[in-house]
Scaffold this active site. Structure first.
Site, PDB file in Angstrom:
ATOM      1  N   SER A 212       0.033   6.807   4.113  1.00  0.00           N
ATOM      2  CA  SER A 212       0.683   5.709   5.239  1.00  0.00           C
ATOM      3  C   SER A 212       1.110   7.422   5.844  1.00  0.00           C
ATOM      4  CB  SER A 212       2.565   5.273   4.386  1.00  0.00           C
ATOM      5  OG  SER A 212       2.566   4.310   5.125  1.00  0.00           O
TER       6      SER A 212
ATOM      7  N   ASP B 283      -4.805  -4.398   4.226  1.00  0.00           N
ATOM      8  CA  ASP B 283      -3.293  -4.253   4.390  1.00  0.00           C
ATOM      9  C   ASP B 283      -3.023  -4.183   5.840  1.00  0.00           C
ATOM     10  OD1 ASP B 283      -1.311  -1.882   5.252  1.00  0.00           O
ATOM     11  OD2 ASP B 283      -2.672  -0.361   4.406  1.00  0.00           O
TER      12      ASP B 283
ATOM     13  N   HIS C 238      -1.535  -2.188   1.138  1.00  0.00           N
ATOM     14  CA  HIS C 238      -1.475  -0.682   1.877  1.00  0.00           C
ATOM     15  C   HIS C 238      -1.245   0.027   1.333  1.00  0.00           C
ATOM     16  CE1 HIS C 238       0.136   1.926   4.648  1.00  0.00           C
ATOM     17  NE2 HIS C 238       1.709   2.209   3.887  1.00  0.00           N
TER      18      HIS C 238
END
Length: 441
Positions: A51, A166, A197
């Protein structure tokens, strides 16, 4: 702070790598004078993260800094425009409805001594005055925060990882760089899975990548398959190898619409002229999943293929061309590609129902950076990409193209009632199907 997504996020890790290579000085405290030397390092650096922590390695690599040999970015946010906007439409990351850069600023701001100054100078004067939630246009603020604009010096070996489902940092963040990195001759391997994610590659893949490109051990990883994709019901640590992504065997299959609203119409390989126009009434009260399951509703248009005689493998980027009109100066436009019948089983996976999604603003039909209010009743032509995918749709399912307006999970919520009209004769979707039209038939 206002530096979110800017070159400072690239220059900060570059400074650390320069320090590791004895090209920059380091100190024991931020404002101190006691120097610290990295006597213990070879200077060769590998980076991995997920991320925001996957963005940093990618950003560092765009500086071309000497010593950064290999990175493993997992679900990286490589463009804040693509994170908070979609084809001119204000669109939130999944699960964070209404979030924008100012909200992220408030979340990560960690210097209490300078709160008032940073809020007034950076958040209020730089962020809030430039994010432009009124139009959703691409401007200099967003351009500065798109790593595609800094790719020239990039040379680190990349093991890319992302999930096709995601809906926070969407798969396009990684997929849009594939051809660019290939064109630069950068060593590249891809690991994609069917979940959301995050999700690192198997440790063995990471180990082989760093062994070759960080430690210089000739282990022939460059001769491994280029793409590794976890199939729908497989263990995430057991991906299937492919020669590339998108699948080299995929080719475009164009599907046309025939009418059926407020029930369902058809997706056809052959265009049937004279289908006319169909209209929906915007209402954010209904989720996309509710609309996809509805037998009769005036809040979406749904066009279905016949039940598939064999499984169909989609690999790449679906593209829709739509001609539409609104009875208001602005309208949300949302498109889902779904697999029906919808499964509500307790063990249902997202791949049982959703193939991919996309959003756009008719006001940006001519330019991503110059929207214009719609002339009510006038039809506009717009072509845009849905999110990339690689999914096998099982035999017996129907592929459905769903067109609606406000997406309760992702877009703004205007007052219900706007009418969106679609010209079926000038609207079609192109799917990247492995085996092409013959396989689809």
């Amino acid at each position: 702070m206002s530096t979110i997504g800017t070159r400072i996020e690239a220059l900060a890790p570059k400074a650390v790598i320069d320090w590791l290579n004895n090209r920059a000085k380091g100190y024991t405290t931020p404002d101190g004078f006691e120097e610290v030397k990295a006597y213990w390092t070879t200077g060769k650096v590998g980076m991995i993260g997920t991320s925001y922590n996957g963005t940093i390695p990618f950003a560092a690599a765009t500086t071309g800094v000497e010593g950064l040999e290999a990175i493993v970015p997992v679900s990286p946010n490589n463009s804040y425009y693509h994170y908070y906007r979609s084809n001119g439409l204000v669109r939130s990351p999944g699960g964070w409805l209404g979030e924008d850069v100012d909200v992220l600023y408030d979340f990560v701001h960690s210097n209490p001594d300078n709160c008032a100054y940073c809020d007034s100078v950076f958040r209020n004067n730089i962020i809030l005055k430039n994010i432009d939630r009124m139009t959703g246009d691409y401007n200099d603020f967003w351009r500065e925060r798109d790593l595609m604009n800094y790719i020239e010096p990039f040379k680190a070996a990349v093991l890319m990882a992302h999930g096709f489902n995601d809906w926070n940092v969407m798969i396009s963040h990684s997929a849009r760089f594939i051809k660019v990195l290939e064109g630069k001759g950068v060593p590249l391997q891809m690991y994609f899975h069917q979940d959301g994610h995050g999700g690192e590659p198997p440790f063995s893949m990471i180990n082989r990548w760093f062994t070759r490109y960080l430690f210089g051990v000739e282990n022939n990883v460059e001769n491994d398959p280029k793409a590794w994709i976890v199939r729908e019901n497989d263990d995430r640590l057991k991906p299937t190898p492919y020669p590339d992504y998108p699948n080299p065997g995929a080719s475009a299959v164009k599907l046309y619409l025939s009418g059926g609203a407020p029930e369902t119409g058809n997706l056809l390989l052959t265009k049937i002229p004279g289908q006319g126009k169909e209209t929906i009434i915007d209402n954010f009260s209904f989720s996309g999943s509710t609309l996809a399951q509805a037998e009769w509703t005036e809040h979406r248009l749904l066009y279905l293929t016949p039940p598939l005689k064999e499984a169909v493998h989609i690999s790449g980027v679906p593209v829709i061309t739509i001609r539409a009109a609104s009875d208001k100066p602005a309208v949300d436009l949302s498109v889902w590609l779904v697999a029906l019948p919808w499964s509500n089983a307790r063990d249902a996976r997202i791949t049982n129902n959703i193939i991919t999604r996309g959003w756009a603003d008719l006001q940006n039909s001519r330019s991503l950076s110059g929207s214009k209010p719609l002339v009510t009743g006038r039809f506009y032509d717009l072509t845009f990409e849905l999110e990339p995918d690689d999914q096998v749709i099982p035999k017996g399912k129907q592929i459905g193209l769903m067109i609606f307006s406000s997406d309760r999970e992702f877009t703004l919520w205007p007052d219900p009632g706007t009418r969106l009209t679609v010209d079926l004769d000038e609207t079609f979707i192109t799917l990247p199907v492995v085996g092409g039209e013959k396989a689809f038939k």
